[in-house]
Design an enzyme around this catalytic site. Structure first.
Site, mmCIF file in Angstrom:
data_model
loop_
_atom_site.group_PDB
_atom_site.id
_atom_site.type_symbol
_atom_site.label_atom_id
_atom_site.label_comp_id
_atom_site.label_asym_id
_atom_site.label_seq_id
_atom_site.Cartn_x
_atom_site.Cartn_y
_atom_site.Cartn_z
ATOM 1 N N ASP A 384 0.860 -1.191 0.000
ATOM 2 C CA ASP A 384 0.000 0.000 0.000
ATOM 3 C C ASP A 384 0.897 1.242 0.000
ATOM 4 O O ASP A 384 2.109 1.134 0.163
ATOM 5 C CB ASP A 384 -0.878 -0.047 1.266
ATOM 6 C CG ASP A 384 -1.955 1.045 1.294
ATOM 7 O OD1 ASP A 384 -2.336 1.547 0.223
ATOM 8 O OD2 ASP A 384 -2.403 1.385 2.414
ATOM 9 N N GLU A 387 2.611 4.969 -4.061
ATOM 10 C CA GLU A 387 2.559 5.883 -5.241
ATOM 11 C C GLU A 387 3.851 6.681 -5.413
ATOM 12 O O GLU A 387 4.138 7.056 -6.548
ATOM 13 C CB GLU A 387 1.361 6.817 -5.111
ATOM 14 C CG GLU A 387 0.026 6.121 -5.237
ATOM 15 C CD GLU A 387 -0.302 5.185 -4.068
ATOM 16 O OE1 GLU A 387 0.162 5.510 -2.949
ATOM 17 O OE2 GLU A 387 -0.953 4.165 -4.284
ATOM 18 N N ASP A 462 -8.985 3.371 -2.638
ATOM 19 C CA ASP A 462 -10.038 3.811 -1.720
ATOM 20 C C ASP A 462 -11.276 4.316 -2.446
ATOM 21 O O ASP A 462 -11.441 5.513 -2.670
ATOM 22 C CB ASP A 462 -9.496 4.902 -0.796
ATOM 23 C CG ASP A 462 -8.367 4.370 0.066
ATOM 24 O OD1 ASP A 462 -8.205 3.137 0.147
ATOM 25 O OD2 ASP A 462 -7.644 5.192 0.655
HETATM 26 O O1 MIG Z 1 -3.740 6.143 4.542
HETATM 27 O O2 MIG Z 1 -3.696 0.946 5.678
HETATM 28 O O3 MIG Z 1 -5.940 2.124 0.295
HETATM 29 O O4 MIG Z 1 -6.951 -0.027 1.737
HETATM 30 O O5 MIG Z 1 -6.974 0.183 4.543
HETATM 31 C C1 MIG Z 1 -4.582 5.050 4.377
HETATM 32 C C2 MIG Z 1 -4.851 1.700 5.821
HETATM 33 C C3 MIG Z 1 -3.762 3.813 4.214
HETATM 34 C C4 MIG Z 1 -4.998 3.023 2.287
HETATM 35 C C5 MIG Z 1 -5.463 1.792 1.577
HETATM 36 C C6 MIG Z 1 -6.514 1.121 2.399
HETATM 37 C C7 MIG Z 1 -5.958 0.770 3.756
HETATM 38 C C8 MIG Z 1 -5.454 2.037 4.461
HETATM 39 N N1 MIG Z 1 -4.460 2.690 3.609
#
Ligand code: MIG
Length: 761
Positions: A384, A387, A462
């Site tokens: 996650d 980017e 999200d």
């Molecule tokens: O700033 O890890 O897209 O699926 O639950 C949010 C917490 C960070 C974004 C991800 C989401 C995840 C969440 N993350």
């Protein structure tokens, strides 16, 4: 802006080189008929990022009054070009390139921005571009490739998390692909600012693009996936149902979750741990308070048939004594600032630094760190925030991104921003492959670039618990699929805001057909696990998830096809009949493979909808034939299921639902058959894990209106009876084996012998 021009050309080593006062162009042809154009300043050597051509081909060049004509030796690929001004015609479309000499405030003066233009035709359509908002056809907007933490995005947002500078360009006369293998920020204007022209541009100095031949969209999708690489076969469990929520706090929450699934009898393969499993959000740690006995927990869950996937964020807590930070720092493996210090910013662990996946030594270190997970028995990794996403950067004005001049290996961040998530996915896959060579790695990523499918599955970030996002997930996943990524899904039930029972019921049925089927929701959102609302919704979710498990032989067979040939699992309706205009923009129904049509309800209270069904189809629930006089049928959309149609002439493999997957040799196997003159079907089977060779078993049959002949060539090595359910038929007048009636037709069992059923009067 002015035209690019060349005054000389030469040919050597299967390459045509054009030279001009400002620029050069190198043109090559792959043995698959893909043209590569690499344009740029004279002394620049541009290497491919993700495109890989196994073999280049010689081609013929003829010089005439109007320039050069290039043609492959087998005469199947050709283009003509003009040197001054530089223009070329490919697939009946005229392209030209212009220089943009604007020096803008960000100091791009060293780079000459080249723009590729092409003339529009009224009927042109565009597909691809990876993960995007909007409808299926991407014409009429400007699309940017710049990986972005597009949290809580609205249905018009752009760009999102992924960068896919790839287009399928088509109109009534032709179809081809354009891939820009440029990691810089790139942009496609598809007949938006001018109805008569489209363009592609890069912020870098070069324009390195590939033209992929048709003749149709499936061919382009296959060709593109060959150019950027195909997915390796995933483990079977990854095709089961996944449950996640940002908010499971500790081991007892996870135990309770497992208990609910098994208690409710709802199938589930994987439970996911979001960032709360970590100690102070430190990647590669487990909280000693909340997850003190992770190995025991995972083992216990394993005994109940669950796998565990953990999230891994790239932001590494900058904390003395934290081994991951210390070792990375010592080996200088973190992203640096322009003045060669560690780039420090804030993300979940507060002060953090980021691995530089562009440094070769980073791999060994990244692999080493993953031992924490493999030793604990974690089955897969979820990447996650890659980017990369940040909350702030020290010494910078408020920002959600790295400074463009941060350093990754030999590159400025600006040049490789779009590749950061891709490289993280690649490094993570390699880590798992090295640590557990006998298993198929499973990685899910939020960010990625074209070619990400080689390394990871993709989910669309999200989204929102809304009907609009449910609807939008279809064109988004279809275009991602067309862009080479077969294994993808959206958060079922939606991530932001609170889900509602009707929405969950609809979404979970749509999710049955997402290659990646995961229910996930955000922190502080109400629960949306299958049993969270009321008995009716729980029953619907249960039936849907069970249906997913029954569908696994079809899905697994399609997964194999995607890995071998690049044909995606989810396919737009126009794959059936590219000539039919009416199919070109259909975004609210889709094909699952070639012979199953899925037509969900996407609005509250919806009781019926129209379905595009060209040719002959059968309703999979009733067995009845759909109206064949029209390409459109009206169907009911009860909340308890989803409209599904099977194409005549096909046989589709199913199994029975189980609490979780085991292996992909189906002890219980049955086919639904929609009669046609010729009937074909097949099933691919293997152990569902590891690398042993699998088998492909085939159904071949025929029906002349009176007599059905059916053979099954079972190569699985199992000695099993196989049921064939003939949709919409009543008991035959004679049959080589006993038949029985069902709600939607009749069943006959194959036991190794030719089947012959007759309805002669
Ligand atoms: O700033 O890890 O897209 O699926 O639950 C949010 C917490 C960070 C974004 C991800 C989401 C995840 C969440 N993350």
């Amino acid at each position: 802006m002015f035209d690019l021009n060349f005054d000389r050309y030469d040919i050597s080593d299967n390459q045509l080189t054009l030279q001009g006062p400002l620029a050069q162009a190198k043109i090559t042809l792959s043995s698959q008929g893909v043209w590569r154009f690499c344009l740029g300043p004279k002394n620049v050597e541009k290497q491919p990022w993700v495109a890989s051509v196994a073999e280049w081909s010689a081609f013929d060049i003829q010089s005439g009054e109007h320039g050069l004509t290039l043609q492959s030796k087998d005469k199947t690929s050709s283009l003509s070009l003009n040197l001054n001004p530089f223009q070329f015609t490919w697939n009946n479309r005229k392209f030209f390139v212009r220089h943009n000499e604007n020096q803008d405030k960000k100091g791009f003066h060293k780079r000459r921005r080249l723009m590729l233009f092409w003339n529009e035709s009224v009927s042109s359509r565009y597909y691809g571009l990876g993960e995007r908002t909007g409808f299926l056809n991407k014409r009429g907007r400007v699309w940017t490739n710049w990986t972005t933490d597009a949290t809580n995005h609205h249905p018009h947002a752009d760009p999102l998390y992924q960068a896919h500078p790839f287009l399928i360009l088509t109109d009534e006369k032709q179809c081809g692909g354009l891939f820009l293998d440029e990691s810089w920020k790139t942009q496609f204007d598809l007949a938006c600012n001018s109805p008569s022209q489209s363009s592609a541009r890069s912020d870098g100095a070069t324009l390195d693009f590939y033209l992929i031949p048709g003749p149709d969209a499936p061919s382009v999708a296959r060709g593109f996936s060959q150019l950027t690489g195909r997915s390796p076969m995933p483990p079977l469990w990854a095709l089961g149902y996944h449950q996640c929520k940002w908010g499971y706090r500790n081991e007892s929450d996870i135990r309770a979750l497992a208990k609910s699934f098994r208690g409710e009898g709802i199938p589930c393969d994987t439970l996911w741990l979001d960032i709360d499993y970590m100690d102070a959000y430190k990647s590669f740690t487990f909280s000693p308070e909340r997850f003190p006995k992770i190995e025991e927990l995972i083992e216990e869950l394993g005994r109940q048939g669950f796998k565990v996937v953990t999230i891994v964020d790239p932001g590494i807590k900058k904390e003395e004594g934290y081994a991951v930070y210390e070792t990375g720092k010592e080996r200088r493996l973190f992203t640096r600032t322009a003045w060669d210090e560690e780039l420090v910013g804030e993300v979940w662990p507060k002060r953090a630094v980021w691995p530089d996946f562009f440094k070769e030594d980073a791999q060994a270190w990244w692999t080493e760190n993953h031992k924490v997970y493999t030793q604990a028995g974690v089955a897969g990794i979820w990447n996650d925030m890659n980017e990369p996403a940040v909350f702030s950067i020290e010494g910078q004005d408020p920002t959600r991104e790295f400074p463009l001049d941060a350093r990754h290996g030999p590159y400025d961040h600006e040049e490789v921003h779009n590749l950061y998530g891709h490289k993280m996915g690649e490094a993570t896959r390699k880590a798992l492959a090295e640590l557990r060579p006998e298993k198929r790695p499973f990685v899910l990523t939020r960010s990625g670039f074209s070619g990400i499918q080689k390394h990871a599955w993709v989910w669309t970030g999200d989204n929102v618990s809304s009907w609009e996002h449910l609807e939008m997930s279809l064109p988004m996943l279809l275009n991602l699929s067309l862009s080479g990524v077969p294994f993808c899904g959206a958060d079922i039930g939606g991530f932001f805001q609170n889900c509602q029972p009707e929405l969950l019921a609809r979404w979970i049925w749509v999710g049955v057909f997402y290659p990646f089927m995961r229910n996930h929701s955000g922190r502080d959102r109400i629960d949306q696990e299958p049993w969270s609302f009321n008995d009716e919704t729980t029953a619907i979710c249960k039936a849907a998830i069970e249906f997913r498990y029954q569908l696994l032989p079809i899905l697994y067979t399609l997964a194999k096809e995607a890995c071998d040939t690049g044909m995606p699992i989810l396919r737009p309706c126009f794959f059936l009949n590219p000539e039919d205009r009416e199919s070109h923009e259909i975004y609210d129904q889709f094909l699952f493979g070639n012979t199953l049509m899925v037509a969900p309800a996407l609005r509250p209270g919806q009781s019926r909808r129209t379905v595009y069904l060209p040719g002959e189809w059968r309703d999979l629930w009733s067995g009845q034939a759909a109206d064949k006089e029209s390409n459109w049928s009206l169907c009911e959309t009860p909340l308890q299921s989803i409209p599904l149609f099977q194409k005549s002439g096909s046989a589709l493999p199913w199994t029975e639902s189980k609490a979780h997957t085991e292996n992909a040799y189906w002890e219980t196997l049955m086919f639904t058959v929609a009669l046609g003159n010729v009937i074909t079907g097949h099933v691919y089977e293997d152990e569902g894990e590891g690398f042993a060779e699998g088998s492909r078993s085939e159904v071949i049959g025929s029906f002349d209106g009176e007599t059905l002949q059916l053979d099954f060539y079972d190569h699985s090595g199992l000695s099993r009876p196989v049921d064939f359910e003939i949709l919409g038929m009543t008991l035959p007048t004679s049959s080589s084996e006993p038949c029985r009636e069902t709600e939607r037709g009749i069943v006959v069992t194959w036991r190794g012998k030719h089947l012959k059923l007759s309805w002669a009067s």
